[in-house]
Design a protein around this motif. Structure first.
Motif, PDB file in Angstrom:
ATOM      1  N   VAL A 176       7.284  14.483   3.160  1.00 49.08           N
ATOM      2  CA  VAL A 176       5.995  14.884   2.905  1.00 49.08           C
ATOM      3  C   VAL A 176       5.228  14.946   3.928  1.00 49.08           C
ATOM      4  CG1 VAL A 176       3.917  15.038   1.176  1.00 49.08           C
ATOM      5  CG2 VAL A 176       6.551  14.296   0.375  1.00 49.08           C
ATOM      6  N   PRO A 177       4.783  16.134   4.742  1.00 47.77           N
ATOM      7  CA  PRO A 177       3.907  15.928   6.072  1.00 47.77           C
ATOM      8  C   PRO A 177       2.392  15.651   5.760  1.00 47.77           C
ATOM      9  CG  PRO A 177       4.469  18.209   5.334  1.00 47.77           C
ATOM     10  CD  PRO A 177       5.350  17.582   4.492  1.00 47.77           C
ATOM     11  N   PRO A 178       1.708  15.338   6.359  1.00 49.00           N
ATOM     12  CA  PRO A 178       0.285  15.268   6.109  1.00 49.00           C
ATOM     13  C   PRO A 178      -0.439  16.538   5.755  1.00 49.00           C
ATOM     14  CG  PRO A 178       0.651  14.061   8.390  1.00 49.00           C
ATOM     15  CD  PRO A 178       1.989  14.729   7.745  1.00 49.00           C
ATOM     16  N   TYR A 179      -1.242  16.601   4.815  1.00 51.36           N
ATOM     17  CA  TYR A 179      -1.723  17.790   4.101  1.00 51.36           C
ATOM     18  C   TYR A 179      -2.469  18.404   5.127  1.00 51.36           C
ATOM     19  CZ  TYR A 179      -5.233  20.506   1.847  1.00 51.36           C
ATOM     20  OH  TYR A 179      -5.838  21.831   1.551  1.00 51.36           O
ATOM     21  N   ALA A 180      -2.290  19.794   5.368  1.00 51.48           N
ATOM     22  CA  ALA A 180      -2.932  20.912   6.044  1.00 51.48           C
ATOM     23  C   ALA A 180      -3.251  22.070   5.556  1.00 51.48           C
ATOM     24  CB  ALA A 180      -2.077  21.004   7.427  1.00 51.48           C
TER      25      ALA A 180
ATOM     26  N   LYS B 243      -8.254   9.867   2.395  1.00 51.94           N
ATOM     27  CA  LYS B 243      -8.100   8.531   2.154  1.00 51.94           C
ATOM     28  C   LYS B 243      -6.582   8.116   2.322  1.00 51.94           C
ATOM     29  CE  LYS B 243     -11.942   8.659  -1.406  1.00 51.94           C
ATOM     30  NZ  LYS B 243     -12.138   8.654  -2.571  1.00 51.94           N
ATOM     31  N   ALA B 244      -5.585   8.910   2.322  1.00 54.90           N
ATOM     32  CA  ALA B 244      -4.260   8.611   2.660  1.00 54.90           C
ATOM     33  C   ALA B 244      -4.056   8.368   4.164  1.00 54.90           C
ATOM     34  CB  ALA B 244      -3.229   9.874   2.416  1.00 54.90           C
ATOM     35  N   ALA B 245      -5.147   8.816   4.963  1.00 53.95           N
ATOM     36  CA  ALA B 245      -4.869   8.536   6.304  1.00 53.95           C
ATOM     37  C   ALA B 245      -5.122   6.810   6.615  1.00 53.95           C
ATOM     38  CB  ALA B 245      -5.738   9.335   7.172  1.00 53.95           C
ATOM     39  N   LEU B 246      -5.932   6.300   5.916  1.00 55.11           N
ATOM     40  CA  LEU B 246      -6.343   5.006   5.577  1.00 55.11           C
ATOM     41  C   LEU B 246      -5.048   3.962   5.866  1.00 55.11           C
ATOM     42  CD1 LEU B 246      -9.321   4.913   3.502  1.00 55.11           C
ATOM     43  CD2 LEU B 246      -9.652   5.034   5.892  1.00 55.11           C
TER      44      LEU B 246
ATOM     45  N   THR C   9       0.821  -1.202   0.016  1.00 56.87           N
ATOM     46  CA  THR C   9      -0.053  -0.008   0.061  1.00 56.87           C
ATOM     47  C   THR C   9       0.789   1.420   0.141  1.00 56.87           C
ATOM     48  OG1 THR C   9      -0.088  -0.087   2.415  1.00 56.87           O
ATOM     49  CG2 THR C   9      -1.967  -1.076   1.318  1.00 56.87           C
ATOM     50  N   ASP C  10       2.349   1.184  -0.053  1.00 57.54           N
ATOM     51  CA  ASP C  10       3.044   2.287   0.097  1.00 57.54           C
ATOM     52  C   ASP C  10       2.712   3.329  -1.179  1.00 57.54           C
ATOM     53  OD1 ASP C  10       4.263   0.454  -1.392  1.00 57.54           O
ATOM     54  OD2 ASP C  10       6.143   1.308  -1.086  1.00 57.54           O
ATOM     55  N   GLY C  11       2.625   2.796  -2.303  1.00 59.37           N
ATOM     56  CA  GLY C  11       2.434   3.575  -3.564  1.00 59.37           C
ATOM     57  C   GLY C  11       1.157   4.187  -3.493  1.00 59.37           C
ATOM     58  N   MET C  12      -0.047   3.574  -2.965  1.00 58.46           N
ATOM     59  CA  MET C  12      -1.346   4.286  -2.685  1.00 58.46           C
ATOM     60  C   MET C  12      -1.321   5.341  -1.814  1.00 58.46           C
ATOM     61  SD  MET C  12      -4.782   4.052  -3.533  1.00 58.46           S
ATOM     62  CE  MET C  12      -5.257   2.234  -3.892  1.00 58.46           C
ATOM     63  N   TYR C  13      -0.411   5.121  -0.638  1.00 59.25           N
ATOM     64  CA  TYR C  13      -0.353   6.001   0.207  1.00 59.25           C
ATOM     65  C   TYR C  13       0.269   7.170  -0.049  1.00 59.25           C
ATOM     66  CZ  TYR C  13       1.338   8.211   4.686  1.00 59.25           C
ATOM     67  OH  TYR C  13       1.825   8.845   5.858  1.00 59.25           O
ATOM     68  N   GLU C  14       1.407   7.212  -0.996  1.00 62.04           N
ATOM     69  CA  GLU C  14       2.338   8.162  -1.404  1.00 62.04           C
ATOM     70  C   GLU C  14       1.176   9.166  -2.521  1.00 62.04           C
ATOM     71  OE1 GLU C  14       6.361   9.575  -3.921  1.00 62.04           O
ATOM     72  OE2 GLU C  14       6.015   7.755  -3.099  1.00 62.04           O
ATOM     73  N   VAL C  15       0.611   8.323  -3.479  1.00 67.25           N
ATOM     74  CA  VAL C  15      -0.398   8.987  -4.392  1.00 67.25           C
ATOM     75  C   VAL C  15      -1.363  10.075  -3.756  1.00 67.25           C
ATOM     76  CG1 VAL C  15      -2.202   8.622  -6.329  1.00 67.25           C
ATOM     77  CG2 VAL C  15       0.029   7.511  -6.376  1.00 67.25           C
TER      78      VAL C  15
END
Length: 421
Positions: free
Chosen positions: A416-420, A399-402, A377-383
Protein backbone atom coordinates in the motif's frame (compact mmCIF):
# COMPACT_ATOMS: atom_id res chain seq x y z
CA UNK A 1 -19.22 -31.10 -4.30
CA UNK A 2 -21.88 -28.42 -4.56
CA UNK A 3 -19.93 -25.92 -2.50
CA UNK A 4 -22.07 -22.92 -3.40
CA UNK A 5 -25.47 -24.30 -2.39
CA UNK A 6 -24.30 -25.97 0.80
CA UNK A 7 -22.25 -22.96 1.90
CA UNK A 8 -25.10 -20.53 1.34
CA UNK A 9 -27.47 -22.81 3.23
CA UNK A 10 -25.04 -23.05 6.13
CA UNK A 11 -24.48 -19.30 6.18
CA UNK A 12 -28.24 -18.83 6.22
CA UNK A 13 -28.54 -16.06 3.64
CA UNK A 14 -30.40 -16.28 0.36
CA UNK A 15 -28.50 -15.68 -2.84
CA UNK A 16 -29.01 -12.24 -4.42
CA UNK A 17 -27.80 -10.46 -7.49
CA UNK A 18 -24.52 -8.59 -7.29
CA UNK A 19 -25.07 -4.82 -7.57
CA UNK A 20 -22.44 -2.49 -8.89
CA UNK A 21 -20.50 -0.32 -6.45
CA UNK A 22 -19.26 3.08 -7.48
CA UNK A 23 -15.46 3.25 -7.58
CA UNK A 24 -12.92 5.85 -8.49
CA UNK A 25 -12.64 6.02 -12.30
CA UNK A 26 -8.87 5.50 -12.01
CA UNK A 27 -9.10 2.53 -9.63
CA UNK A 28 -8.91 -0.99 -11.06
CA UNK A 29 -12.02 -3.13 -10.69
CA UNK A 30 -12.10 -6.24 -8.55
CA UNK A 31 -14.54 -8.54 -10.33
CA UNK A 32 -15.80 -11.29 -8.05
CA UNK A 33 -13.66 -14.42 -7.90
CA UNK A 34 -11.67 -13.14 -10.89
CA UNK A 35 -10.33 -10.47 -8.56
CA UNK A 36 -8.05 -7.94 -10.21
CA UNK A 37 -6.85 -10.38 -12.87
CA UNK A 38 -8.24 -8.40 -15.81
CA UNK A 39 -6.23 -5.34 -14.79
CA UNK A 40 -3.22 -7.26 -13.51
CA UNK A 41 -2.07 -9.46 -16.39
CA UNK A 42 -3.86 -12.49 -15.01
CA UNK A 43 -2.75 -12.05 -11.40
CA UNK A 44 -5.82 -12.94 -9.34
CA UNK A 45 -5.48 -10.85 -6.20
CA UNK A 46 -8.28 -9.37 -4.10
CA UNK A 47 -6.47 -7.08 -1.63
CA UNK A 48 -3.19 -6.38 -3.44
CA UNK A 49 -4.24 -3.73 -5.95
CA UNK A 50 -2.42 -3.71 -9.30
CA UNK A 51 -2.14 0.07 -9.42
CA UNK A 52 -0.53 0.11 -5.98
CA UNK A 53 1.94 -2.69 -6.69
CA UNK A 54 2.92 -1.30 -10.09
CA UNK A 55 3.49 2.11 -8.51
CA UNK A 56 5.69 0.62 -5.82
CA UNK A 57 7.60 -1.44 -8.38
CA UNK A 58 8.31 1.64 -10.48
CA UNK A 59 9.67 3.51 -7.47
CA UNK A 60 11.57 0.69 -5.82
CA UNK A 61 15.00 1.47 -7.28
CA UNK A 62 15.10 5.18 -6.48
CA UNK A 63 12.67 5.88 -3.62
CA UNK A 64 14.68 5.95 -0.40
CA UNK A 65 11.55 5.66 1.73
CA UNK A 66 10.91 2.17 0.33
CA UNK A 67 14.39 0.82 0.96
CA UNK A 68 13.94 -0.32 4.60
CA UNK A 69 10.85 -2.36 3.70
CA UNK A 70 12.45 -3.73 0.53
CA UNK A 71 15.65 -4.65 2.36
CA UNK A 72 13.67 -6.50 5.02
CA UNK A 73 11.41 -8.29 2.56
CA UNK A 74 14.23 -9.30 0.23
CA UNK A 75 16.24 -10.59 3.19
CA UNK A 76 13.30 -12.74 4.20
CA UNK A 77 12.79 -14.01 0.65
CA UNK A 78 16.50 -14.78 0.26
CA UNK A 79 16.53 -16.68 3.56
CA UNK A 80 13.42 -18.60 2.48
CA UNK A 81 15.25 -19.84 -0.62
CA UNK A 82 17.44 -22.01 1.61
CA UNK A 83 14.78 -22.95 4.14
CA UNK A 84 13.08 -26.32 4.29
CA UNK A 85 9.34 -26.04 3.62
CA UNK A 86 7.08 -25.87 6.65
CA UNK A 87 4.52 -28.59 7.40
CA UNK A 88 2.06 -29.47 10.13
CA UNK A 89 3.22 -33.07 10.38
CA UNK A 90 6.52 -32.26 12.10
CA UNK A 91 5.08 -30.84 15.34
CA UNK A 92 6.05 -32.80 18.44
CA UNK A 93 2.54 -33.04 19.87
CA UNK A 94 -0.40 -34.87 18.29
CA UNK A 95 -3.88 -33.31 18.26
CA UNK A 96 -6.74 -35.06 20.06
CA UNK A 97 -7.86 -36.34 16.66
CA UNK A 98 -4.72 -38.46 16.46
CA UNK A 99 -3.93 -36.98 13.05
CA UNK A 100 -0.76 -34.92 12.68
CA UNK A 101 -2.25 -33.42 9.51
CA UNK A 102 -4.68 -31.50 11.70
CA UNK A 103 -3.46 -28.02 12.60
CA UNK A 104 -2.91 -27.46 16.33
CA UNK A 105 -2.12 -24.35 18.33
CA UNK A 106 -2.38 -23.18 21.92
CA UNK A 107 -4.33 -20.20 23.22
CA UNK A 108 -1.77 -17.38 23.45
CA UNK A 109 -2.86 -15.96 26.83
CA UNK A 110 -3.08 -19.22 28.77
CA UNK A 111 -0.50 -20.15 31.41
CA UNK A 112 0.17 -23.05 33.79
CA UNK A 113 -1.60 -22.73 37.12
CA UNK A 114 1.29 -22.92 39.57
CA UNK A 115 -1.05 -23.97 42.36
CA UNK A 116 -2.07 -27.15 40.53
CA UNK A 117 -0.23 -30.41 39.76
CA UNK A 118 1.48 -30.14 36.35
CA UNK A 119 -0.06 -26.65 36.08
CA UNK A 120 -3.36 -28.04 34.81
CA UNK A 121 -5.78 -26.71 33.89
CA UNK A 122 -4.14 -23.60 32.45
CA UNK A 123 -5.42 -20.15 33.49
CA UNK A 124 -5.90 -17.02 31.38
CA UNK A 125 -3.86 -13.82 31.60
CA UNK A 126 -5.28 -11.48 28.99
CA UNK A 127 -2.66 -9.75 26.87
CA UNK A 128 0.28 -11.74 28.27
CA UNK A 129 1.74 -14.13 25.70
CA UNK A 130 2.86 -17.54 26.86
CA UNK A 131 6.00 -18.36 24.81
CA UNK A 132 5.04 -22.03 24.95
CA UNK A 133 2.62 -21.35 22.10
CA UNK A 134 5.53 -20.76 19.72
CA UNK A 135 7.36 -24.00 20.40
CA UNK A 136 7.67 -26.94 18.02
CA UNK A 137 4.89 -28.68 19.94
CA UNK A 138 2.38 -26.60 17.98
CA UNK A 139 1.85 -25.33 14.42
CA UNK A 140 1.28 -21.59 14.78
CA UNK A 141 4.95 -20.64 14.34
CA UNK A 142 5.16 -22.80 11.24
CA UNK A 143 1.94 -21.27 9.88
CA UNK A 144 3.28 -17.79 10.53
CA UNK A 145 6.64 -18.63 8.98
CA UNK A 146 5.15 -20.29 5.92
CA UNK A 147 2.72 -17.45 5.21
CA UNK A 148 5.34 -14.74 5.72
CA UNK A 149 7.81 -16.57 3.49
CA UNK A 150 5.28 -17.19 0.74
CA UNK A 151 4.25 -13.53 0.82
CA UNK A 152 7.87 -12.34 0.71
CA UNK A 153 8.77 -14.73 -2.10
CA UNK A 154 5.77 -13.78 -4.23
CA UNK A 155 6.41 -10.06 -3.83
CA UNK A 156 10.15 -10.49 -4.40
CA UNK A 157 9.41 -12.32 -7.64
CA UNK A 158 6.98 -9.60 -8.73
CA UNK A 159 9.49 -6.84 -8.03
CA UNK A 160 12.58 -8.57 -9.48
CA UNK A 161 11.35 -11.22 -11.94
CA UNK A 162 13.76 -13.73 -10.39
CA UNK A 163 12.18 -17.16 -11.04
CA UNK A 164 13.84 -18.67 -7.96
CA UNK A 165 11.43 -16.78 -5.71
CA UNK A 166 8.36 -18.03 -7.54
CA UNK A 167 9.62 -21.62 -7.57
CA UNK A 168 10.31 -21.60 -3.83
CA UNK A 169 6.90 -20.09 -3.06
CA UNK A 170 5.29 -22.84 -5.13
CA UNK A 171 7.24 -25.48 -3.22
CA UNK A 172 6.12 -24.09 0.13
CA UNK A 173 2.49 -23.96 -0.96
CA UNK A 174 2.70 -27.46 -2.37
CA UNK A 175 4.10 -28.95 0.85
CA UNK A 176 1.68 -27.16 3.22
CA UNK A 177 -1.54 -27.57 1.23
CA UNK A 178 -1.23 -30.21 -1.50
CA UNK A 179 1.27 -33.02 -0.88
CA UNK A 180 -0.62 -35.96 0.70
CA UNK A 181 2.34 -36.77 2.94
CA UNK A 182 2.62 -33.29 4.46
CA UNK A 183 -0.58 -31.32 3.75
CA UNK A 184 -2.70 -29.67 6.40
CA UNK A 185 -6.27 -30.84 6.64
CA UNK A 186 -8.61 -27.91 5.84
CA UNK A 187 -9.89 -27.34 9.38
CA UNK A 188 -8.96 -25.56 12.60
CA UNK A 189 -10.59 -28.05 14.95
CA UNK A 190 -7.58 -27.92 17.28
CA UNK A 191 -6.75 -24.25 17.07
CA UNK A 192 -5.99 -22.37 20.31
CA UNK A 193 -6.33 -25.42 22.53
CA UNK A 194 -5.97 -24.92 26.28
CA UNK A 195 -4.03 -27.62 28.18
CA UNK A 196 -6.21 -29.29 30.76
CA UNK A 197 -9.36 -27.64 29.45
CA UNK A 198 -10.14 -28.18 25.76
CA UNK A 199 -8.44 -29.63 22.67
CA UNK A 200 -9.61 -26.80 20.41
CA UNK A 201 -11.71 -23.65 20.59
CA UNK A 202 -13.70 -21.43 18.26
CA UNK A 203 -11.12 -18.71 18.88
CA UNK A 204 -8.62 -20.84 16.96
CA UNK A 205 -10.31 -19.98 13.66
CA UNK A 206 -8.65 -16.58 13.82
CA UNK A 207 -5.27 -18.28 13.35
CA UNK A 208 -6.34 -18.58 9.71
CA UNK A 209 -5.78 -14.85 9.19
CA UNK A 210 -2.26 -15.81 8.12
CA UNK A 211 -3.71 -17.63 5.12
CA UNK A 212 -4.79 -14.28 3.65
CA UNK A 213 -1.13 -13.79 2.69
CA UNK A 214 -1.11 -17.14 0.92
CA UNK A 215 -4.26 -16.40 -1.08
CA UNK A 216 -2.88 -13.08 -2.30
CA UNK A 217 0.56 -14.54 -3.00
CA UNK A 218 -0.88 -17.47 -4.95
CA UNK A 219 -2.91 -15.04 -7.03
CA UNK A 220 0.13 -12.88 -7.71
CA UNK A 221 2.03 -15.96 -8.87
CA UNK A 222 -0.76 -17.28 -11.09
CA UNK A 223 0.86 -16.30 -14.44
CA UNK A 224 4.09 -18.08 -13.44
CA UNK A 225 4.81 -21.79 -13.41
CA UNK A 226 5.19 -21.86 -9.60
CA UNK A 227 2.18 -24.17 -9.53
CA UNK A 228 0.66 -26.15 -12.38
CA UNK A 229 -2.91 -25.52 -13.48
CA UNK A 230 -3.97 -28.68 -11.66
CA UNK A 231 -2.19 -27.57 -8.50
CA UNK A 232 -3.81 -24.15 -8.60
CA UNK A 233 -7.19 -25.83 -8.96
CA UNK A 234 -6.39 -28.17 -6.06
CA UNK A 235 -5.42 -25.16 -3.93
CA UNK A 236 -8.76 -23.53 -4.72
CA UNK A 237 -10.51 -26.74 -3.75
CA UNK A 238 -8.59 -26.81 -0.45
CA UNK A 239 -9.86 -23.35 0.39
CA UNK A 240 -13.35 -24.34 -0.74
CA UNK A 241 -13.25 -27.18 1.78
CA UNK A 242 -12.08 -24.74 4.44
CA UNK A 243 -15.07 -22.51 3.65
CA UNK A 244 -17.33 -25.55 4.06
CA UNK A 245 -15.74 -26.34 7.41
CA UNK A 246 -16.07 -22.75 8.62
CA UNK A 247 -19.72 -22.63 7.58
CA UNK A 248 -20.85 -26.01 8.92
CA UNK A 249 -18.63 -27.16 11.80
CA UNK A 250 -19.55 -26.55 15.42
CA UNK A 251 -16.37 -24.56 15.98
CA UNK A 252 -16.92 -22.52 12.83
CA UNK A 253 -20.50 -21.69 13.79
CA UNK A 254 -19.40 -20.70 17.30
CA UNK A 255 -16.81 -18.34 15.88
CA UNK A 256 -19.36 -16.85 13.50
CA UNK A 257 -21.52 -16.04 16.53
CA UNK A 258 -18.72 -14.10 18.28
CA UNK A 259 -19.55 -10.44 18.82
CA UNK A 260 -16.02 -9.04 19.03
CA UNK A 261 -12.97 -9.08 16.73
CA UNK A 262 -13.32 -12.85 16.31
CA UNK A 263 -16.70 -12.53 14.61
CA UNK A 264 -15.49 -9.82 12.29
CA UNK A 265 -12.38 -11.79 11.40
CA UNK A 266 -14.58 -14.80 10.69
CA UNK A 267 -16.53 -12.82 8.09
CA UNK A 268 -13.35 -11.38 6.60
CA UNK A 269 -11.70 -14.77 6.27
CA UNK A 270 -14.64 -16.75 4.94
CA UNK A 271 -15.32 -14.01 2.38
CA UNK A 272 -11.71 -13.99 1.20
CA UNK A 273 -11.46 -17.76 1.00
CA UNK A 274 -14.82 -18.02 -0.76
CA UNK A 275 -13.68 -15.55 -3.42
CA UNK A 276 -10.50 -17.53 -3.97
CA UNK A 277 -12.50 -20.77 -4.22
CA UNK A 278 -14.86 -19.31 -6.82
CA UNK A 279 -17.86 -19.05 -4.46
CA UNK A 280 -18.91 -15.50 -5.32
CA UNK A 281 -22.48 -15.72 -4.05
CA UNK A 282 -21.37 -17.04 -0.67
CA UNK A 283 -18.90 -14.17 -0.40
CA UNK A 284 -21.57 -11.66 -1.35
CA UNK A 285 -24.01 -13.05 1.21
CA UNK A 286 -21.52 -12.75 4.07
CA UNK A 287 -20.43 -9.26 3.01
CA UNK A 288 -24.00 -7.97 2.74
CA UNK A 289 -24.92 -9.35 6.14
CA UNK A 290 -21.81 -7.76 7.68
CA UNK A 291 -23.43 -4.32 7.42
CA UNK A 292 -25.76 -5.03 10.31
CA UNK A 293 -24.18 -8.09 11.91
CA UNK A 294 -20.68 -6.61 12.22
CA UNK A 295 -20.44 -2.88 11.51
CA UNK A 296 -23.70 -1.75 13.10
CA UNK A 297 -23.33 -4.25 15.93
CA UNK A 298 -19.65 -3.76 16.80
CA UNK A 299 -19.10 -0.04 16.19
CA UNK A 300 -20.75 2.52 18.48
CA UNK A 301 -22.12 5.81 17.09
CA UNK A 302 -19.02 7.59 18.41
CA UNK A 303 -16.81 5.28 16.34
CA UNK A 304 -15.46 3.22 19.21
CA UNK A 305 -15.40 -0.57 19.27
CA UNK A 306 -16.67 -1.25 22.80
CA UNK A 307 -15.86 -4.97 22.83
CA UNK A 308 -12.22 -4.15 22.13
CA UNK A 309 -11.95 -1.28 24.62
CA UNK A 310 -12.40 -3.71 27.53
CA UNK A 311 -9.18 -5.58 26.64
CA UNK A 312 -5.82 -5.04 28.31
CA UNK A 313 -4.48 -4.19 24.84
CA UNK A 314 -7.42 -2.07 23.74
CA UNK A 315 -5.61 0.14 21.21
CA UNK A 316 -4.02 -2.89 19.62
CA UNK A 317 -7.32 -4.73 19.40
CA UNK A 318 -9.14 -1.68 18.05
CA UNK A 319 -6.71 -1.24 15.15
CA UNK A 320 -6.36 -5.04 14.70
CA UNK A 321 -10.14 -5.29 14.29
CA UNK A 322 -10.29 -2.32 11.93
CA UNK A 323 -7.64 -3.77 9.63
CA UNK A 324 -9.81 -6.88 9.31
CA UNK A 325 -12.84 -4.69 8.67
CA UNK A 326 -10.90 -2.83 5.97
CA UNK A 327 -9.98 -6.15 4.35
CA UNK A 328 -13.64 -7.16 4.43
CA UNK A 329 -14.64 -3.85 2.85
CA UNK A 330 -12.13 -4.40 0.04
CA UNK A 331 -13.36 -7.97 -0.48
CA UNK A 332 -16.98 -6.84 -0.38
CA UNK A 333 -16.32 -4.38 -3.17
CA UNK A 334 -15.41 -7.37 -5.36
CA UNK A 335 -18.99 -8.64 -5.07
CA UNK A 336 -20.86 -5.35 -5.27
CA UNK A 337 -21.26 -4.56 -1.55
CA UNK A 338 -20.19 -1.16 -0.25
CA UNK A 339 -19.03 -1.42 3.36
CA UNK A 340 -16.66 1.52 3.11
CA UNK A 341 -19.56 3.97 2.97
CA UNK A 342 -22.21 2.02 4.90
CA UNK A 343 -23.78 4.01 7.72
CA UNK A 344 -26.49 2.75 10.08
CA UNK A 345 -29.49 4.89 10.96
CA UNK A 346 -27.85 5.95 14.22
CA UNK A 347 -24.49 6.72 12.59
CA UNK A 348 -22.38 3.59 13.04
CA UNK A 349 -19.80 3.25 10.28
CA UNK A 350 -16.27 2.26 9.32
CA UNK A 351 -15.60 5.91 8.56
CA UNK A 352 -16.58 6.85 12.10
CA UNK A 353 -14.36 4.12 13.51
CA UNK A 354 -11.41 5.39 11.49
CA UNK A 355 -12.06 8.91 12.80
CA UNK A 356 -12.17 7.60 16.37
CA UNK A 357 -8.69 6.12 15.98
CA UNK A 358 -7.36 9.07 13.97
CA UNK A 359 -8.23 11.42 16.82
CA UNK A 360 -5.38 9.85 18.80
CA UNK A 361 -2.81 10.04 16.01
CA UNK A 362 0.38 11.54 17.39
CA UNK A 363 -0.91 11.28 20.92
CA UNK A 364 -1.42 7.56 21.41
CA UNK A 365 0.05 7.93 24.91
CA UNK A 366 -3.19 9.74 25.80
CA UNK A 367 -5.35 6.74 24.81
CA UNK A 368 -7.94 6.55 27.59
CA UNK A 369 -8.42 2.80 27.78
CA UNK A 370 -6.16 -0.04 28.99
CA UNK A 371 -3.16 -0.68 26.76
CA UNK A 372 -0.09 -2.68 27.80
CA UNK A 373 2.07 -1.35 24.95
CA UNK A 374 1.37 2.16 23.71
CA UNK A 375 4.65 2.10 21.77
CA UNK A 376 3.14 -0.32 19.23
CA UNK A 377 2.11 1.83 16.26
CA UNK A 378 1.98 -0.43 13.21
CA UNK A 379 -1.78 -0.92 13.58
CA UNK A 380 -2.40 2.81 13.82
CA UNK A 381 -0.17 3.37 10.80
CA UNK A 382 -2.04 0.83 8.67
CA UNK A 383 -5.49 2.11 9.61
CA UNK A 384 -4.55 5.70 8.74
CA UNK A 385 -2.72 4.77 5.53
CA UNK A 386 -5.61 2.70 4.21
CA UNK A 387 -8.26 5.17 5.39
CA UNK A 388 -6.65 7.88 3.27
CA UNK A 389 -7.13 5.74 0.16
CA UNK A 390 -10.59 4.51 1.14
CA UNK A 391 -12.10 7.96 1.45
CA UNK A 392 -9.68 10.00 -0.70
CA UNK A 393 -8.77 11.99 2.40
CA UNK A 394 -5.26 13.47 2.71
CA UNK A 395 -5.83 14.28 6.38
CA UNK A 396 -5.50 10.60 7.20
CA UNK A 397 -2.32 10.45 5.12
CA UNK A 398 -0.84 13.34 7.07
CA UNK A 399 -1.50 11.48 10.31
CA UNK A 400 -0.12 8.23 8.89
CA UNK A 401 3.07 10.10 8.07
CA UNK A 402 3.63 10.59 11.80
CA UNK A 403 4.30 6.85 12.02
CA UNK A 404 6.09 6.29 8.70
CA UNK A 405 9.65 6.34 10.04
CA UNK A 406 8.84 4.04 12.94
CA UNK A 407 7.28 1.55 10.54
CA UNK A 408 9.54 2.02 7.53
CA UNK A 409 10.55 -1.65 7.33
CA UNK A 410 7.15 -3.33 7.41
CA UNK A 411 5.80 -5.12 4.35
CA UNK A 412 2.67 -2.94 4.24
CA UNK A 413 4.83 -0.29 2.56
CA UNK A 414 5.38 -2.66 -0.38
CA UNK A 415 1.65 -3.36 -0.74
CA UNK A 416 0.00 0.00 0.00
CA UNK A 417 1.86 3.12 -1.16
CA UNK A 418 1.46 6.46 0.59
CA UNK A 419 -1.76 8.13 -0.45
CA UNK A 420 -1.54 10.47 -3.42
CA UNK A 421 -4.40 12.42 -4.94
Amino acid sequence: MNRLISSLAAIGVACTSLPAVAQSPVAPVCDGSAGYSAAFDGRRTFLWRPDWLTTIKSRLSDDASLQPAWTALKARADAALTREPYTVVTKTMTPASGDKHDYMSMGPYWWPDRSKPHGLPYVRRDGQFNPEKDTKAFDVSSLEGMSQDVQALALAHYFTGDPRYAAKAGEMIRVWFLDPATKMNPNFNHGQAVPGRVSGRAEGVIDAHRLVRVVEAAGLLLPTDALTREENEALQDWFGELVQWMATSTIGRQERAAENNHGLYYDTLITHFALFAGMDDAAQAVAERAKTRRLAAQIDPDGSLPKELTRTRSLHYTTWTLTAAFDLADEARCVGVDLWNYRSEDGRSLHGAADFVAAYAGREQEWLWPELNKAETDGMYEVLQRAAWAWDDPSYAAKAALYAERNADISLNLRVPPYAQ
